[in-house]
Each structure stands twice: as structure tokens, then as C-alpha cells.
Design a protein around this motif. Structure first.
Motif, PDB file in Angstrom:
ATOM      1  N   VAL A   1       0.856  -1.190   0.000  1.00  0.00           N
ATOM      2  CA  VAL A   1       0.000   0.000   0.000  1.00  0.00           C
ATOM      3  C   VAL A   1       0.886   1.232   0.000  1.00  0.00           C
ATOM      4  N   ARG A   2       0.278   2.346  -0.340  1.00  0.00           N
ATOM      5  CA  ARG A   2       1.079   3.573  -0.334  1.00  0.00           C
ATOM      6  C   ARG A   2       0.269   4.717   0.251  1.00  0.00           C
ATOM      7  N   PHE A   3       1.010   5.631   0.870  1.00  0.00           N
ATOM      8  CA  PHE A   3       0.430   6.909   1.283  1.00  0.00           C
ATOM      9  C   PHE A   3       1.105   7.926   0.393  1.00  0.00           C
ATOM     10  N   ALA A   4       0.285   8.766  -0.271  1.00  0.00           N
ATOM     11  CA  ALA A   4       0.820   9.611  -1.338  1.00  0.00           C
ATOM     12  C   ALA A   4       0.436  11.080  -1.156  1.00  0.00           C
ATOM     13  N   PRO A   5       1.009  11.737  -0.152  1.00  0.00           N
ATOM     14  CA  PRO A   5       0.605  13.133   0.067  1.00  0.00           C
ATOM     15  C   PRO A   5       1.177  14.065  -1.000  1.00  0.00           C
ATOM     16  N   SER A   6       0.414  15.110  -1.300  1.00  0.00           N
ATOM     17  CA  SER A   6       0.923  16.186  -2.149  1.00  0.00           C
ATOM     18  C   SER A   6       1.427  17.277  -1.217  1.00  0.00           C
ATOM     19  N   PRO A   7       2.687  17.679  -1.368  1.00  0.00           N
ATOM     20  CA  PRO A   7       3.240  18.651  -0.403  1.00  0.00           C
ATOM     21  C   PRO A   7       2.804  20.085  -0.699  1.00  0.00           C
TER      22      PRO A   7
ATOM     23  N   LEU B   1       5.844  10.747  -2.243  1.00  0.00           N
ATOM     24  CA  LEU B   1       5.537  12.176  -2.271  1.00  0.00           C
ATOM     25  C   LEU B   1       5.042  12.524  -3.667  1.00  0.00           C
ATOM     26  N   ASP B   2       3.797  12.955  -3.766  1.00  0.00           N
ATOM     27  CA  ASP B   2       3.231  13.339  -5.067  1.00  0.00           C
ATOM     28  C   ASP B   2       3.587  14.800  -5.338  1.00  0.00           C
ATOM     29  N   ASP B   3       4.811  14.996  -5.771  1.00  0.00           N
ATOM     30  CA  ASP B   3       5.332  16.374  -5.852  1.00  0.00           C
ATOM     31  C   ASP B   3       5.579  16.829  -7.287  1.00  0.00           C
TER      32      ASP B   3
ATOM     33  N   THR C   1       0.218  14.660 -15.181  1.00  0.00           N
ATOM     34  CA  THR C   1      -0.854  15.041 -14.252  1.00  0.00           C
ATOM     35  C   THR C   1      -0.861  14.043 -13.095  1.00  0.00           C
ATOM     36  N   TYR C   2      -1.647  14.379 -12.085  1.00  0.00           N
ATOM     37  CA  TYR C   2      -1.810  13.463 -10.950  1.00  0.00           C
ATOM     38  C   TYR C   2      -2.259  12.084 -11.429  1.00  0.00           C
ATOM     39  N   HIS C   3      -3.263  12.072 -12.323  1.00  0.00           N
ATOM     40  CA  HIS C   3      -3.814  10.783 -12.757  1.00  0.00           C
ATOM     41  C   HIS C   3      -2.723   9.885 -13.346  1.00  0.00           C
TER      42      HIS C   3
ATOM     43  N   ALA D   1       0.745  10.192 -13.266  1.00  0.00           N
ATOM     44  CA  ALA D   1       1.883   9.877 -12.392  1.00  0.00           C
ATOM     45  C   ALA D   1       1.461   8.870 -11.326  1.00  0.00           C
ATOM     46  N   SER D   2       0.261   9.086 -10.779  1.00  0.00           N
ATOM     47  CA  SER D   2      -0.184   8.223  -9.695  1.00  0.00           C
ATOM     48  C   SER D   2      -0.340   6.776 -10.195  1.00  0.00           C
ATOM     49  N   CYS D   3      -1.000   6.612 -11.331  1.00  0.00           N
ATOM     50  CA  CYS D   3      -1.238   5.241 -11.814  1.00  0.00           C
ATOM     51  C   CYS D   3       0.066   4.564 -12.231  1.00  0.00           C
TER      52      CYS D   3
ATOM     53  N   ILE E   1      -5.743   2.740  -0.813  1.00  0.00           N
ATOM     54  CA  ILE E   1      -6.667   3.148   0.257  1.00  0.00           C
ATOM     55  C   ILE E   1      -6.530   4.657   0.363  1.00  0.00           C
ATOM     56  N   ARG E   2      -7.565   5.381   0.025  1.00  0.00           N
ATOM     57  CA  ARG E   2      -7.452   6.840   0.001  1.00  0.00           C
ATOM     58  C   ARG E   2      -8.812   7.466   0.245  1.00  0.00           C
ATOM     59  N   GLY E   3      -8.835   8.791   0.309  1.00  0.00           N
ATOM     60  CA  GLY E   3     -10.059   9.505   0.661  1.00  0.00           C
ATOM     61  C   GLY E   3     -11.150   9.310  -0.388  1.00  0.00           C
TER      62      GLY E   3
ATOM     63  N   ASP F   1     -12.956  11.402  -1.626  1.00  0.00           N
ATOM     64  CA  ASP F   1     -12.965  12.446  -2.658  1.00  0.00           C
ATOM     65  C   ASP F   1     -12.236  11.999  -3.926  1.00  0.00           C
ATOM     66  N   HIS F   2     -11.522  10.882  -3.855  1.00  0.00           N
ATOM     67  CA  HIS F   2     -10.838  10.372  -5.051  1.00  0.00           C
ATOM     68  C   HIS F   2     -11.628   9.264  -5.753  1.00  0.00           C
ATOM     69  N   LEU F   3     -12.791   8.934  -5.198  1.00  0.00           N
ATOM     70  CA  LEU F   3     -13.517   7.787  -5.761  1.00  0.00           C
ATOM     71  C   LEU F   3     -13.815   7.968  -7.255  1.00  0.00           C
TER      72      LEU F   3
HETATM   73  N1  GLU Z   1      -1.578  13.086  -3.927  1.00  0.00           N
HETATM   74  C1  GLU Z   1      -2.954  12.699  -3.841  1.00  0.00           C
HETATM   75  C2  GLU Z   1      -3.565  13.442  -2.661  1.00  0.00           C
HETATM   76  O1  GLU Z   1      -2.847  13.953  -1.833  1.00  0.00           O
HETATM   77  C3  GLU Z   1      -3.004  11.207  -3.654  1.00  0.00           C
HETATM   78  C4  GLU Z   1      -4.313  10.620  -3.926  1.00  0.00           C
HETATM   79  C5  GLU Z   1      -4.179   9.125  -4.020  1.00  0.00           C
HETATM   80  O2  GLU Z   1      -3.981   8.511  -2.976  1.00  0.00           O
HETATM   81  O3  GLU Z   1      -4.241   8.610  -5.138  1.00  0.00           O
HETATM   82  O4  GLU Z   1      -4.756  13.578  -2.575  1.00  0.00           O
END
Ligand code: GLU
Length: 491
Positions: free
Chosen positions: A14-20, A50-52, A192-194, A196-198, A210-212, A214-216
Motif C-alpha cells: 500500500v502507499r500513502f501519497a501526500p501532495s506537499p 511524495l506526489d510532488d 498530471t496526478y492521474h 503519475a499516480s497510476c 486506500i485513500r479519501g 474524494d478520489h472515488l
Molecule cells: N496526492 C494525492 C492526494 O494527496 C493522492 C491521492 C491518491 O492517494 O491517489 O490527494
């Protein structure tokens, strides 16, 4: 064509992917924690990414503050990546998608930088002008140096439904025809986020996202990208949102510092209590207790205990912390070994301007720990241990119920005599002062109240004999004399 992303790992990743782009938000912290629990419960791997790639919005301060928040939580991760260091892979994959005819160049200047995260829904649903450009025309304009965004060619007119089973929200489906041609690369060449993330999720063999919640809706786009990459899509689980008491999504703009993890840290929450609190927002363990240690939470944690309803964080202007969070913190404080609690209290004493020795703090800690809910409550609860002069107090406080100043003075004078010779330990102090009460024909309470106020400067204070034993004769006797003087001045 060689497989870009070979077979996934067998244990969960799993990953946690915060945008700074700000500090660590409590909602993000909960996402991190639930990912961590899922990884640890299943003996899997926790990745921090880090989604930077959004160079305009990223800041170093934000990176620092996210790491500071995560370190405070004390939950470790196994692998760490920065998207900005993986741009070559993102571009390579974008090219592969383009080469398969699954994306097209969009030269529209006004929208060339649009990453479709903020654009109006549907704006690119039928982008026929650019979508239908011939490959020759597209190549010619690109070779001439015209800027373009790369957009995904979402299948049109097929009645095709994009489907996935969400680990929390169940079966999800959306017609491809309702998904706009979202951008993969912006006109500055950044993914884009889409995209890079995938790509990173595929390349890092993430098995569960596993994420918020709001990303569904993004997930439908992501399914298309995974398909275009010929990569197996991970499993998805979206977490209910954290909302304010009025139902609004928690946000810095609207709600201020209550949404920042560091606010909890600075007020003196223990990380384990904060974790306990955050887990219970949207997750119900299959037991009937709220107070849980980290090990217990890890052992109990499964995604099917996550609820669908948004989770309310209760706070008011006057009281920024949810009463349940505060209650849990008090419970966790009491569960901590005294030495550990003392160490945690020290910086809060220092911050309040006190500089007690570690020995003193170790002696004081057990006396105040039932009386504090947050670590920051400790300094006001224990100030009289550290101050050479008591802060001013109302001499009327010295007078016991159903008594008068003369009685209080008599009690204190008697105490002064007794304390001059008594050994200053709990047992000796207690028996000496109980005997004194009997000698004066007083109830213990009437005897102890004037002494307590004389020593601590307030009625509401820790257990008297232990307190006196910690302070010692040299502090207690002068305070008793001062109290007698205050009473004299009243007369
Ligand atoms: N960087 C995205 C955010 O902070 C990650 C979303 C995701 O987990 O795909 O909302």
C-alpha cells in the motif's frame, strides 16, 4: 511489446501519497494510519510516495511539515519515493499510451495546462476537434514546437461501463461515455496526478489503494490508465470523509489550525491517543471498547470495519478538540509508564518557563497525571512545585467550610509546629497531620484544606501528603508561615 509493469507482489503493498502543498491534514493523517494498519495487519509493505509533480503548488516547508507530522505519529514505512524523481518513467509510459493510439495531443492553448482536476466536469467529454486530428497533422504541429497537453482517448459511444468493487463502498460503475478525455501530460510536459499516480502505483506494484472518498470518481479514469498500461488494476478502498459538525468537509481555509496534525501535537496529544481517535473516525472495531493500544488496533484492523458515512470531528470555536479525542488522550496518558510520561512532560514544562530537574518531574508526574487530559495541562497543574513564590491567591480560600479566619490560623499554626519536626514522607506526614486534626478536635477535611491552599495556592490540587513530601520542609514551612501572615492581614 515488453511488459512495462510485470506481475505484482504476493503480499499487500500500500502507499500513502501526500501532495506537499500544505501541512499534514488530519484527514491525510488518517489515510496514512489506515494504510499503515492494513499493511502491518497483513504483513505487507508500506510505501511513502511524495506526489510532488505540481511544481507551482509544492513547497519545501510543506514537505518538512508532512515529515514532521509523520515522524510524530511514529509509524514507520518501508520504502520512500518522490514522483519528481520518476518523471522519465511517467513520460515513457505516456508515450507508450500515445503510441497505442490511446491518447491524443491537444493543442488548444487555453486548456493546454488543464490537468482536469479542477476543470468543469464534462468540459472534455467530446473534444472532437483535437481528438480527431490526424496523426500526421498532430506530428507536424508537435514538430513545429506547438505546445500541447496529452489527453486520454476515453472510449466513446460504446455503452461500456467502467466497474470496480470498492473495499468500502461496494460495487461502483460509470459509463465510459461520462468520463471526460482527461489530461495525462500538461503542456509543460509534466505528468498530471492521474498519470503519475497510476504509473507509480503500477511500477511500485501497489496492490491496494486506500485513500479519501474524494478520489472515488478519479478511480474510473485510473482504471482506464491501468488498462492502457496493460497493468492489473489494484484493489481500491475509499475512506469516508472527515467533516466538521456542520457537515462541511474539513479544510484549512474554513476551519483553520484544527485540521493540522501539528496542532494536536503542540497541545499535548500523545501520538497513540491521536491515532486511536483518528482510527475510530470511520472505522468500527469489532469489539465494544474505544480505548485501544496500537497493537490492538493493528490486530483488529480490517477494511470491512470501515463505514461509509462521513465521520464528524466535533469542535467549536472555543474548544478546538473533539471531546472524545481529549478523553482518549487522558486514558492514554494514564496508561503510560511514569518515566515515559515524565519525559513527554518535560518540554511542556520548559515551554511554560519552568526548568525542573528530571528527578523533580519524575516525582511530580504521578501526582498530576490523573488531573491532566493534555500534556499542556501539566504546567498549570504543577506550577506550585516549581515556583519559588506562589502566585497570589485569595486568603479566603484558606478558610475551611463552616470555619473562620481564626480557625484557619489556628490550624496553620499547629501545622507549623508539627511540620517542624515530622519526617517529610507520605506516611509520617499523614499520621502527624491526622493526629493534629484530632488534637484540635477537627475533621480531617477542615484541617487539610488550609494546609493544601497554603502549600499549593489553590483548593483543587494533587494529593496533599505526596505533594508535601515532594516539596520538602524547606518549601512547605515558609508557605505555611506566609499563609498565616495573609490571615493576620485579613483580621
Ligand atoms: N496526492 C494525492 C492526494 O494527496 C493522492 C491521492 C491518491 O492517494 O491517489 O490527494
Amino acid at each position: 511489446m515488453p511488459e512495462l509493469f510485470p506481475s505484482p507482489a504476493s503480499t499487500p503493498r500500500v502507499r500513502f501519497a501526500p501532495s506537499p502543498t500544505g501541512y499534514l491534514h488530519v484527514g491525510s493523517a488518517r489515510t496514512f494510519i489506515l494504510n499503515w494498519l492494513f499493511a502491518r495487519h497483513n504483513h505487507g509493505t508500506m510505501v511513502l510516495r511524495l506526489d510532488d509533480t505540481d511544481l507551482e503548488r509544492n513547497t519545501d516547508t510543506s514537505v518538512q511539515s508532512i515529515f514532521e507530522g509523520l515522524r510524530w505519529l511514529g509509524l514507520n514505512w518501508d520504502e520512500e519515493y518522490k514522483q519528481s524523481e520518476r518523471l522519465a518513467l511517467h513520460r515513457q509510459a505516456a508515450e507508450a499510451i500515445f503510441a497505442r493510439g490511446l491518447a491524443y495531443r491537444d493543442f488548444t492553448p487555453a486548456h493546454a495546462g488543464d490537468d482536469n482536476q479542477s476543470g468543469p466536469q464534462g468540459a472534455w467529454l467530446f473534444n472532437s476537434g483535437m481528438r480527431d486530428l490526424s496523426r500526421e497533422e498532430s506530428d507536424r504541429r508537435a514538430a513545429a514546437g506547438e505546445a500541447f497537453a496529452l489527453r486520454f482517448r476515453v472510449p466513446r459511444g460504446t455503452d461500456r461501463a467502467l466497474r470496480f468493487i470498492d473495499g468500502v463502498y461496494g460495487e461502483q460503475s460509470k459509463l465510459a461515455d461520462e468520463v471526460e478525455d482527461f489530461a495525462l501530460l500538461r503542456s509543460d510536459g509534466m505528468p498530471t496526478y492521474h498519470l503519475a499516480s497510476c504509473i507509480d502505483d503500477a511500477d511500485l506494484h501497489i496492490s491496494h489503494i486506500i485513500r479519501g472518498q474524494d478520489h472515488l470518481t478519479n478511480t474510473f479514469k485510473h482504471l482506464l490508465i491501468f488498462e492502457a498500461l496493460e497493468a492489473k488494476a489494484p484493489q481500491f478502498a475509499h475512506l469516508p470523509l472527515l467533516v466538521a459538525p456542520d457537515g462541511a468537509k474539513l479544510s484549512k481555509r474554513k476551519h483553520g489550525p484544527v485540521v493540522s496534525v501539528t496542532t494536536y501535537r503542540d497541545a499535548g496529544f500523545l501520538p497513540q491517543a491521536f491515532i486511536n481517535f483518528l482510527c475510530l473516525l470511520g472505522w468500527s472495531p469489532k469489539n465494544d471498547r474505544d480505548f485501544l493500544t496500537l497493537d490492538e488496533i493493528r490486530d483488529l484492523f480490517t477494511l470491512d470495519g470501515v463505514n461509509r458515512a462521513n465521520a464528524v470531528v466535533n469542535f467549536t470555536e472555543a474548544d478546538p478538540f473533539d471531546p472524545k479525542a481529549v478523553w482518549l488522550n487522558a486514558e492514554h496518558l494514564r496508561a503510560l509508564p511514569v518515566e515515559e510520561l515524565s519525559e513527554k512532560l518535560m518540554p511542556f514544562f520548559e515551554q511554560a518557563g519552568f526548568h525542573p530537574s528530571p528527578k523533580m518531574v519524575a516525582a511530580v508526574t504521578p501526582l498530576i497525571r490523573e488531573r491532566i487530559k493534555l500534556l499542556r495541562d501539566a504546567a498549570p497543574a504543577a506550577d506550585f512545585f516549581f515556583l519559588s513564590e506562589l502566585p497570589p491567591y485569595d486568603p479566603a480560600e484558606l478558610i475551611p467550610q463552616k470555619g473562620d479566619a481564626a480557625l484557619a490560623a489556628r490550624v496553620l499554626q499547629h501545622a507549623e509546629q508539627v511540620l517542624a519536626t515530622t519526617t517529610f514522607d507520605h506516611a509520617s506526614l499523614e499520621s502527624a497531620l491526622r493526629e493534629a486534626a484530632a488534637a484540635l478536635n477537627l475533621k480531617a477535611g477542615s484541617m487539610f484544606q488550609p494546609i493544601r491552599v497554603a502549600i499549593c495556592g489553590r483548593k483543587n490540587a494533587p494529593p496533599l501528603f505526596e505533594t508535601m513530601a515532594v516539596l520538602g520542609r524547606d518549601v512547605c514551612l515558609p508557605r505555611i508561615r506566609q499563609a498565616i501572615a495573609k490571615l493576620d492581614a485579613l483580621a
